[in-house]
Design an enzyme around this catalytic site. Structure first.
Site, PDB file in Angstrom:
ATOM      1  N   LYS A 157       0.759  -1.323  -0.067  1.00 46.02           N
ATOM      2  CA  LYS A 157      -0.079   0.013  -0.296  1.00 46.02           C
ATOM      3  C   LYS A 157       0.981   1.267   0.082  1.00 46.02           C
ATOM      4  O   LYS A 157       0.672   2.144  -0.972  1.00 46.02           O
ATOM      5  CB  LYS A 157      -0.964   0.078   1.187  1.00 46.02           C
ATOM      6  CG  LYS A 157      -1.651  -1.251   1.139  1.00 46.02           C
ATOM      7  CD  LYS A 157      -2.673  -1.147   2.448  1.00 46.02           C
ATOM      8  CE  LYS A 157      -1.858  -1.226   3.918  1.00 46.02           C
ATOM      9  NZ  LYS A 157      -1.278  -2.296   4.304  1.00 46.02           N
ATOM     10  N   ARG A 188      -9.090   1.038   9.826  1.00 47.62           N
ATOM     11  CA  ARG A 188      -8.534  -0.328  10.082  1.00 47.62           C
ATOM     12  C   ARG A 188      -9.512  -1.007  10.942  1.00 47.62           C
ATOM     13  O   ARG A 188      -9.407  -2.173  11.215  1.00 47.62           O
ATOM     14  CB  ARG A 188      -7.248  -0.131  10.914  1.00 47.62           C
ATOM     15  CG  ARG A 188      -5.957  -0.164   9.894  1.00 47.62           C
ATOM     16  CD  ARG A 188      -4.876  -0.223  10.805  1.00 47.62           C
ATOM     17  NE  ARG A 188      -3.722  -1.184  10.512  1.00 47.62           N
ATOM     18  CZ  ARG A 188      -2.553  -0.381   9.680  1.00 47.62           C
ATOM     19  NH1 ARG A 188      -2.700   0.641   9.240  1.00 47.62           N
ATOM     20  NH2 ARG A 188      -1.543  -1.396   9.633  1.00 47.62           N
ATOM     21  N   ARG A 233      11.992  -6.063   4.502  1.00 42.79           N
ATOM     22  CA  ARG A 233      11.938  -4.318   4.240  1.00 42.79           C
ATOM     23  C   ARG A 233      13.040  -3.776   5.195  1.00 42.79           C
ATOM     24  O   ARG A 233      13.011  -4.524   6.218  1.00 42.79           O
ATOM     25  CB  ARG A 233      10.324  -4.016   4.771  1.00 42.79           C
ATOM     26  CG  ARG A 233      10.415  -2.510   4.881  1.00 42.79           C
ATOM     27  CD  ARG A 233       9.020  -2.013   5.006  1.00 42.79           C
ATOM     28  NE  ARG A 233       8.245  -2.422   6.072  1.00 42.79           N
ATOM     29  CZ  ARG A 233       6.983  -2.513   6.038  1.00 42.79           C
ATOM     30  NH1 ARG A 233       6.245  -1.723   5.148  1.00 42.79           N
ATOM     31  NH2 ARG A 233       6.149  -3.004   7.249  1.00 42.79           N
ATOM     32  N   ARG A 270       0.381  -9.001  13.719  1.00 41.42           N
ATOM     33  CA  ARG A 270      -0.412  -7.962  12.823  1.00 41.42           C
ATOM     34  C   ARG A 270      -1.279  -8.713  11.644  1.00 41.42           C
ATOM     35  O   ARG A 270      -2.131  -8.130  11.569  1.00 41.42           O
ATOM     36  CB  ARG A 270       0.871  -7.281  12.109  1.00 41.42           C
ATOM     37  CG  ARG A 270       1.508  -6.161  12.915  1.00 41.42           C
ATOM     38  CD  ARG A 270       2.853  -5.603  12.327  1.00 41.42           C
ATOM     39  NE  ARG A 270       2.720  -5.046  11.043  1.00 41.42           N
ATOM     40  CZ  ARG A 270       3.743  -4.976  10.188  1.00 41.42           C
ATOM     41  NH1 ARG A 270       4.812  -5.056  10.409  1.00 41.42           N
ATOM     42  NH2 ARG A 270       3.332  -4.030   9.097  1.00 41.42           N
TER      43      ARG A 270
HETATM   44  P1  AP5 Z   1       5.111  -1.624   1.808  1.00 39.61           P
HETATM   45  O1  AP5 Z   1       4.359  -0.742   0.575  1.00 39.61           O
HETATM   46  O2  AP5 Z   1       5.548  -0.746   2.952  1.00 39.61           O
HETATM   47  O3  AP5 Z   1       3.850  -2.264   2.308  1.00 39.61           O
HETATM   48  P2  AP5 Z   1       2.517  -1.822   3.209  1.00 39.61           P
HETATM   49  O4  AP5 Z   1       1.321  -2.514   2.548  1.00 39.61           O
HETATM   50  O5  AP5 Z   1       2.583  -0.240   3.135  1.00 39.61           O
HETATM   51  O6  AP5 Z   1       3.020  -2.471   4.463  1.00 39.61           O
HETATM   52  P3  AP5 Z   1       3.043  -1.835   5.919  1.00 39.61           P
HETATM   53  O7  AP5 Z   1       3.537  -2.979   6.825  1.00 39.61           O
HETATM   54  O8  AP5 Z   1       3.708  -0.538   6.090  1.00 39.61           O
HETATM   55  O9  AP5 Z   1       1.582  -1.781   6.302  1.00 39.61           O
HETATM   56  P4  AP5 Z   1       0.786  -1.938   7.725  1.00 39.61           P
HETATM   57  O10 AP5 Z   1      -0.526  -1.625   7.329  1.00 39.61           O
HETATM   58  O11 AP5 Z   1       0.891  -3.285   8.444  1.00 39.61           O
HETATM   59  O12 AP5 Z   1       1.707  -0.652   8.517  1.00 39.61           O
HETATM   60  P5  AP5 Z   1       1.450   0.800   8.772  1.00 39.61           P
HETATM   61  O13 AP5 Z   1       2.769   1.359   8.558  1.00 39.61           O
HETATM   62  O14 AP5 Z   1       0.173   1.215   8.120  1.00 39.61           O
HETATM   63  O15 AP5 Z   1       5.909  -2.869   1.191  1.00 39.61           O
HETATM   64  C1  AP5 Z   1       6.427  -3.716   2.291  1.00 39.61           C
HETATM   65  C2  AP5 Z   1       7.705  -4.339   1.541  1.00 39.61           C
HETATM   66  O16 AP5 Z   1       7.504  -4.753   0.540  1.00 39.61           O
HETATM   67  C3  AP5 Z   1       8.812  -3.016   1.403  1.00 39.61           C
HETATM   68  O17 AP5 Z   1      10.137  -3.589   1.411  1.00 39.61           O
HETATM   69  C4  AP5 Z   1       8.492  -2.864  -0.160  1.00 39.61           C
HETATM   70  O18 AP5 Z   1       9.854  -2.367  -0.929  1.00 39.61           O
HETATM   71  C5  AP5 Z   1       8.035  -3.915  -0.705  1.00 39.61           C
HETATM   72  N1  AP5 Z   1       7.307  -4.433  -1.650  1.00 39.61           N
HETATM   73  C6  AP5 Z   1       6.400  -3.507  -2.016  1.00 39.61           C
HETATM   74  N2  AP5 Z   1       5.667  -3.902  -3.068  1.00 39.61           N
HETATM   75  C7  AP5 Z   1       6.181  -4.949  -3.573  1.00 39.61           C
HETATM   76  C8  AP5 Z   1       6.058  -5.735  -4.933  1.00 39.61           C
HETATM   77  N3  AP5 Z   1       4.949  -5.623  -5.580  1.00 39.61           N
HETATM   78  N4  AP5 Z   1       6.858  -6.681  -4.981  1.00 39.61           N
HETATM   79  C9  AP5 Z   1       7.771  -7.068  -3.964  1.00 39.61           C
HETATM   80  N5  AP5 Z   1       8.286  -6.537  -2.952  1.00 39.61           N
HETATM   81  C10 AP5 Z   1       7.382  -5.184  -2.789  1.00 39.61           C
HETATM   82  O19 AP5 Z   1       1.045   0.643  10.399  1.00 39.61           O
HETATM   83  C11 AP5 Z   1       2.085   0.334  11.216  1.00 39.61           C
HETATM   84  C12 AP5 Z   1       1.394  -0.078  12.527  1.00 39.61           C
HETATM   85  O20 AP5 Z   1       0.731   1.380  13.277  1.00 39.61           O
HETATM   86  C13 AP5 Z   1       0.333  -0.724  12.929  1.00 39.61           C
HETATM   87  O21 AP5 Z   1       0.420  -2.168  13.299  1.00 39.61           O
HETATM   88  C14 AP5 Z   1      -0.633  -0.151  14.100  1.00 39.61           C
HETATM   89  O22 AP5 Z   1       0.207  -0.536  15.326  1.00 39.61           O
HETATM   90  C15 AP5 Z   1      -0.315   1.357  13.758  1.00 39.61           C
HETATM   91  N6  AP5 Z   1      -1.376   1.754  13.110  1.00 39.61           N
HETATM   92  C16 AP5 Z   1      -1.373   2.367  11.733  1.00 39.61           C
HETATM   93  N7  AP5 Z   1      -2.632   2.792  11.231  1.00 39.61           N
HETATM   94  C17 AP5 Z   1      -3.481   2.657  12.168  1.00 39.61           C
HETATM   95  C18 AP5 Z   1      -4.741   2.612  12.358  1.00 39.61           C
HETATM   96  N8  AP5 Z   1      -5.567   3.075  11.353  1.00 39.61           N
HETATM   97  N9  AP5 Z   1      -5.379   2.178  13.468  1.00 39.61           N
HETATM   98  C19 AP5 Z   1      -4.779   1.872  14.600  1.00 39.61           C
HETATM   99  N10 AP5 Z   1      -3.371   1.614  14.463  1.00 39.61           N
HETATM  100  C20 AP5 Z   1      -2.861   1.779  13.312  1.00 39.61           C
END
Ligand code: AP5
Length: 228
Positions: free
Chosen positions: A10, A85, A119, A163
């Protein structure tokens, strides 16, 4: 709104699409990590939840989303990544602002685990790399500023398992929530990043094509800034 499990890509796709559409990329994960780094009261409260892979309480997240959406650059549109979420967050969002479209990123679980394990991020500029799919030019060093890359604490195996479970229990129900409204679209988000970008553009159609400014190469690191 981009919706999908951890590691679905994402953030990677949001940063490309936001630039093409000329709207801010609003990632609650990035905003929360910035608050943790700045050691604000919100950051101190959120840190333990993030590190363990649990969701940060709804009222804290809603507070930062409300503030961010009130900024002038979000007036003409924005791209949501990682929010909402929970059903409670989606209900609150309904009261805050209208949403045009929700895109669900479909990726097999084994691939999510592989991506999260690989990552690496730059603690200084927040650029995102992957040891397999998006390696830096010099091992373990940020291409932009040479800072040593680190693994996110919540990308360690124990937190990843939590997660993924939290996603299934609390976030996946949003698919039905948005499907019922007719807003949900889906893309196959497995495959190389450029191929996923092409599928996303195809799914969104002329909206993106008309705002297109540049096409990124998959070998470039993705820069994610909370102020974007
Ligand atoms: P990346 O693009 O970073 O993936 P992503 O979907 O953004 O994954 P995240 O782990 O960041 O999402 P998340 O929803 O768990 O975490 P968030 O930061 O929102 O890609 C991942 C990896 O794969 C990278 O290395 C990239 O280079 C690689 N990649 C990408 N596309 C690829 C492809 N096509 N092929 C190969 N490789 C690829 O949240 C973190 C924490 O914050 C949560 O756990 C929670 O504690 C808190 N939080 C955030 N938002 C909320 C909310 N709304 N409510 C409550 N808690 C929240």
């Amino acid at each position: 709104m981009l919706l999908g499990p951890p590691g679905a890509g994402k953030g990677t796709q949001a940063s490309i699409l936001a630039r093409e559409l000329r709207v801010p990329h609003l990632s609650t994960g990035d905003l929360l990590r910035a608050a943790v780094a700045a050691e604000t009261p919100l950051g101190r409260e959120a840190e333990g939840h993030i590190r363990a892979g649990r969701l940060v309480p709804d009222e804290l997240v809603l507070g930062i989303v409300r503030e961010r959406l009130a900024e002038p650059d979000a007036r003409d549109g924005f791209l949501l990544d990682g929010f909402p979420r929970t059903i409670a967050q989606a209900d609150a969002l309904d009261r805050l602002t209208p949403i045009d479209v929700v895109v669900y990123f479909q990726v097999p679980t084994a691939r999510l685990i592989e991506r999260l394990a690989g990552r690496r991020i730059c603690p200084k500029c927040q650029s995102v790399y992957n040891v397999r799919s998006r390696p830096p030019k010099i091992a373990d060093r940020c291409d932009r500023d040479g800072t040593e890359l680190v693994q996110r604490p919540d990308d360690r195996p124990g937190a990843v398992a939590t997660r993924l479970q939290v996603y299934e229990e609390q976030t996946a129900p949003l698919l039905e929530f948005y499907r019922r409204r007719g807003w949900l679209r889906s893309i196959d988000a497995d495959g190389p990043p450029d191929a996923v970008t092409a599928r996303l553009r195809a799914e969104l159609g002329p909206t993106v094509a008309s705002g297109s400014v540049a096409t990124r190469s998959s070998s470039a690191p993705v820069h994610r800034s909370p102020s974007q």
